[in-house]
Design an enzyme around this catalytic site. Structure first.
Site, PDB file in Angstrom:
ATOM      1  N   ARG A  50       2.597   5.927  -3.324  1.00 50.21           N
ATOM      2  CA  ARG A  50       3.706   6.769  -3.795  1.00 50.21           C
ATOM      3  C   ARG A  50       3.903   6.625  -5.304  1.00 50.21           C
ATOM      4  O   ARG A  50       4.271   7.578  -5.978  1.00 50.21           O
ATOM      5  CB  ARG A  50       4.980   6.408  -3.024  1.00 50.21           C
ATOM      6  CG  ARG A  50       4.928   6.938  -1.572  1.00 50.21           C
ATOM      7  CD  ARG A  50       5.894   6.204  -0.684  1.00 50.21           C
ATOM      8  NE  ARG A  50       6.010   6.729   0.662  1.00 50.21           N
ATOM      9  CZ  ARG A  50       5.188   6.431   1.682  1.00 50.21           C
ATOM     10  NH1 ARG A  50       4.158   5.612   1.500  1.00 50.21           N
ATOM     11  NH2 ARG A  50       5.374   6.961   2.871  1.00 50.21           N
TER      12      ARG A  50
ATOM     13  N   ASP B  62       1.739  -1.299  11.792  1.00 53.72           N
ATOM     14  CA  ASP B  62       0.396  -1.705  11.359  1.00 53.72           C
ATOM     15  C   ASP B  62       0.069  -3.152  11.734  1.00 53.72           C
ATOM     16  O   ASP B  62      -1.040  -3.629  11.488  1.00 53.72           O
ATOM     17  CB  ASP B  62       0.260  -1.531   9.835  1.00 53.72           C
ATOM     18  CG  ASP B  62       0.272  -0.059   9.441  1.00 53.72           C
ATOM     19  OD1 ASP B  62      -0.085   0.795  10.285  1.00 53.72           O
ATOM     20  OD2 ASP B  62       0.654   0.244   8.295  1.00 53.72           O
TER      21      ASP B  62
ATOM     22  N   LYS C 177       0.832  -1.208   0.000  1.00 53.33           N
ATOM     23  CA  LYS C 177       0.000   0.000   0.000  1.00 53.33           C
ATOM     24  C   LYS C 177       0.867   1.259   0.000  1.00 53.33           C
ATOM     25  O   LYS C 177       0.597   2.208  -0.739  1.00 53.33           O
ATOM     26  CB  LYS C 177      -0.930  -0.024   1.220  1.00 53.33           C
ATOM     27  CG  LYS C 177      -1.866   1.181   1.309  1.00 53.33           C
ATOM     28  CD  LYS C 177      -3.176   0.825   1.965  1.00 53.33           C
ATOM     29  CE  LYS C 177      -3.082   0.783   3.477  1.00 53.33           C
ATOM     30  NZ  LYS C 177      -3.169   2.117   4.092  1.00 53.33           N
ATOM     31  N   SER C 178       1.890   1.273   0.822  1.00 58.35           N
ATOM     32  CA  SER C 178       2.740   2.474   0.900  1.00 58.35           C
ATOM     33  C   SER C 178       3.387   2.769  -0.451  1.00 58.35           C
ATOM     34  O   SER C 178       3.420   3.913  -0.909  1.00 58.35           O
ATOM     35  CB  SER C 178       3.836   2.271   1.952  1.00 58.35           C
ATOM     36  OG  SER C 178       3.271   2.183   3.230  1.00 58.35           O
TER      37      SER C 178
ATOM     38  N   GLN D 220       4.631   9.208   7.427  1.00 56.01           N
ATOM     39  CA  GLN D 220       3.720  10.117   6.720  1.00 56.01           C
ATOM     40  C   GLN D 220       4.150  11.558   6.902  1.00 56.01           C
ATOM     41  O   GLN D 220       4.138  12.351   5.956  1.00 56.01           O
ATOM     42  CB  GLN D 220       2.288   9.911   7.211  1.00 56.01           C
ATOM     43  CG  GLN D 220       1.727   8.544   6.829  1.00 56.01           C
ATOM     44  CD  GLN D 220       0.335   8.296   7.365  1.00 56.01           C
ATOM     45  OE1 GLN D 220      -0.228   9.135   8.065  1.00 56.01           O
ATOM     46  NE2 GLN D 220      -0.210   7.148   7.067  1.00 56.01           N
TER      47      GLN D 220
ATOM     48  N   ARG E  40      -8.941  11.901  12.577  1.00 49.68           N
ATOM     49  CA  ARG E  40      -7.494  11.699  12.770  1.00 49.68           C
ATOM     50  C   ARG E  40      -6.741  13.029  12.805  1.00 49.68           C
ATOM     51  O   ARG E  40      -7.084  13.973  12.087  1.00 49.68           O
ATOM     52  CB  ARG E  40      -6.950  10.788  11.667  1.00 49.68           C
ATOM     53  CG  ARG E  40      -7.591   9.417  11.732  1.00 49.68           C
ATOM     54  CD  ARG E  40      -7.050   8.482  10.702  1.00 49.68           C
ATOM     55  NE  ARG E  40      -5.671   8.124  10.974  1.00 49.68           N
ATOM     56  CZ  ARG E  40      -4.945   7.327  10.196  1.00 49.68           C
ATOM     57  NH1 ARG E  40      -5.475   6.837   9.095  1.00 49.68           N
ATOM     58  NH2 ARG E  40      -3.709   7.036  10.511  1.00 49.68           N
TER      59      ARG E  40
HETATM   60  C1  S3P Z   1       2.557   4.776   6.194  1.00 53.12           C
HETATM   61  C2  S3P Z   1       3.073   5.148   7.390  1.00 53.12           C
HETATM   62  C3  S3P Z   1       2.541   4.673   8.682  1.00 53.12           C
HETATM   63  C4  S3P Z   1       1.611   3.468   8.509  1.00 53.12           C
HETATM   64  C5  S3P Z   1       0.658   3.649   7.364  1.00 53.12           C
HETATM   65  C6  S3P Z   1       1.434   3.829   6.071  1.00 53.12           C
HETATM   66  C7  S3P Z   1       3.173   5.304   4.956  1.00 53.12           C
HETATM   67  O1  S3P Z   1       1.810   5.731   9.280  1.00 53.12           O
HETATM   68  O2  S3P Z   1       0.880   3.253   9.700  1.00 53.12           O
HETATM   69  O3  S3P Z   1      -0.193   2.536   7.237  1.00 53.12           O
HETATM   70  O4  S3P Z   1       2.921   4.753   3.864  1.00 53.12           O
HETATM   71  O5  S3P Z   1       3.937   6.280   5.039  1.00 53.12           O
HETATM   72  P1  S3P Z   1       2.505   6.827  10.254  1.00 53.12           P
HETATM   73  O6  S3P Z   1       3.372   7.680   9.465  1.00 53.12           O
HETATM   74  O7  S3P Z   1       1.338   7.562  10.849  1.00 53.12           O
HETATM   75  O8  S3P Z   1       3.239   5.998  11.266  1.00 53.12           O
END
Ligand code: S3P
Length: 459
Positions: free
Chosen positions: A47, A340, A42-43, A189, A142
């Protein structure tokens, strides 16, 4: 750069927040077996869409996660002027060029997606235009201050009627100010939002990261040709410098399988007696492998087969067999590499001999739900002996699953709470029900089908 492209805009799709919950129940299942592939990370998928939409020329993405969250990011990039289509199984993205995002015609609806919305706030917030962010009930609750604070320092005006929460509107300055920003919490993030803002800011923007978090933004931006340097100071903090107004050019990207999605079949195979499952092509970036390390310490029989490099990342096939697990203490320093995965680790711990203590969990309070509370309530509801502190969770397991299950779990619009407790139901004595399974589609739309393919009984 010259924004010659000024590509004609594709449709801006209005999205609704209508949400009809669909409960699901998992039952004690026979041994799970077979091999499977989880969807793309997903990350990296967020991107890929974002950087591809920004970069000049064509980006081709294979293996993209087509979950709702990533599709929201796709829609946002379309609203900024990128052209995006799927052809022959791959996504083709014609980007606008760095510095050339267009003002979206309407609000950007990010649904449930924290990553998509926060990274886009950095990416677009510094542009001299208006960008409005909206989302579902979970996303609206959030905290966005963590991203808005550094953006304000760069000159961005924030219009939020709800205490730095969404819905909110950003207006960038005529020219943003480069900053040196020390990220106050372990958050990829926040790091990423500031680095992306730096792309459209003159000079050098620096992010100082005392605790290393997932490094996909740094790696991928460098791959797209951004000017980026990283050094580490005497205290071990990473200093990431990005040069503004550089040229980003389209790339070919192959997205490896998401270790955070692999976590669900992986734990399922560990706790369902007799199981033997292989999950192919899983991302093994060391900033993401804390769960595997922990489960191995617990006695989990997890083998990494066929380790290889793919598209600048390490990947492996993960073979998992049912194991006798024992409780361990998971140190706070490990949290960023498995942030996660705590909900599903808590499920594994429910079947381990003895106590598992998980420390340093403060960031779990601000995920898609307050995950620490949601996990603790779900465990209690299913007869698991657990205790919850401000930033820790302790679980005492029952290796045979006797007396566990029978509960109804409140998922609070959180996909990982839903999947974790469905995994619990596969090995608990009594079935486990979750109040809603629809949110699973945000990150792992194929979850039900793939789990059924291994022999899991979920309906
Ligand atoms: C992510 C960073 C994490 C993670 C999220 C994906 C990212 O969050 O929990 O599922 O893709 O940069 P945080 O930056 O809030 O830790």
């Amino acid at each position: 750069m010259l924004c010659a492209a000024r590509i004609s805009r594709e449709q801006d799709r209005p999205m609704s927040h209508a949400h009809k919950p669909i409960p699901a129940t998992a039952r004690r299942s026979p041994a799970l077996s077979g091999s499977m592939r989880v969807p793309g990370d997903k990350s990296i998928s967020h991107r890929a869409m974002m950087f591809g939409g920004l970069a000049r020329g064509l980006t081709r993405v294979a293996g993209l996660l087509e979950g709702e969250d990533v599709l929201r990011t796709r829609d946002a990039m379309i609203a900024f002027g990128a052209k995006i289509e799927k052809r022959d199984g791959a996504w083709l993205i014609h980007g606008v060029g760095n510095g050339c995002l267009l003002e979206p015609a309407g609000p950007l609806d990010f649904g449930n997606a924290g990553t998509g919305s926060r990274l886009t706030m950095g990416l677009a917030g510094v542009y001299a235009m208006k960008t409005t962010f909206i989302g579902d009930a979970s996303l609206q609750s959030r905290p966005m201050k963590r991203v808005l604070d550094p953006l304000r320092l760069m000159g961005v005006e924030v219009d939020a009627s709800t205490g730095d929460r969404m819905p909110l509107t950003l207006r960038g300055p005529r020219q943003a100010t480069p900053i040196v920003y020390r990220v106050p919490m372990a958050s990829a993030q926040v790091k990423s939002a500031v680095l992306l803002a730096g792309l459209n800011t003159p000079g050098v923007t620096t992010v100082i990261e005392p605790v290393m978090t997932r490094d996909h933004t740094e790696k991928m931006l460098a791959g797209f040709g951004a000017g980026l340097e990283i050094d580490t100071d005497a205290a071990g903090a990473r200093h990431i410098h990005v040069h503004g107004h550089g040229d980003l050019t389209g790339q070919d990207i192959e997205v490896p399988g998401d270790p955070s999605s692999a976590a669900f079949p992986l734990v399922a195979a560990l706790i369902v007696p007799g199981s033997d499952v292989t999950i192919d092509n899983v991302l093994m970036n060391p900033t993401r492998t804390g769960l595997i390390q922990t489960l191995r310490e617990m006695g989990g029989r997890i083998e990494l087969v066929n380790r290889r490099g793919a598209g600048g990342e390490d990947v492996a096939d993960v073979r998992v067999r049912h194991s006798d697990l024992r409780g361990v203490t998971v140190p706070a320093e490990r949290a960023p590499s498995m942030i996660d995965e705590y909900p599903v680790l808590a499920v594994a711990a429910s079947f381990a001999d003895g106590e598992t203590r998980m420390l340093g969990l403060d960031e779990l309070r601000v995920k898609e739900s307050d995950r620490l509370a949601a996990v603790a309530r779900g465990l209690e509801e299913n007869g698991v002996d657990c205790a919850e502190g401000k930033d820790w969770l302790s679980v005492r397991g029952r290796p045979d699953g006797k007396g566990l299950g029978g509960g109804a779990v409140a998922t609070h619009l959180d996909h990982r709470i839903a999947m974790s407790f469905l995994v619990m139901g596969l090995a608990a004595e009594k079935p486990v029900t979750v109040d809603d399974s629809t949110m699973i589609a945000t990150s792992f739309p194929e979850f039900m089908g793939l789990m059924a393919g291994l022999g899991a009984e979920i309906d």
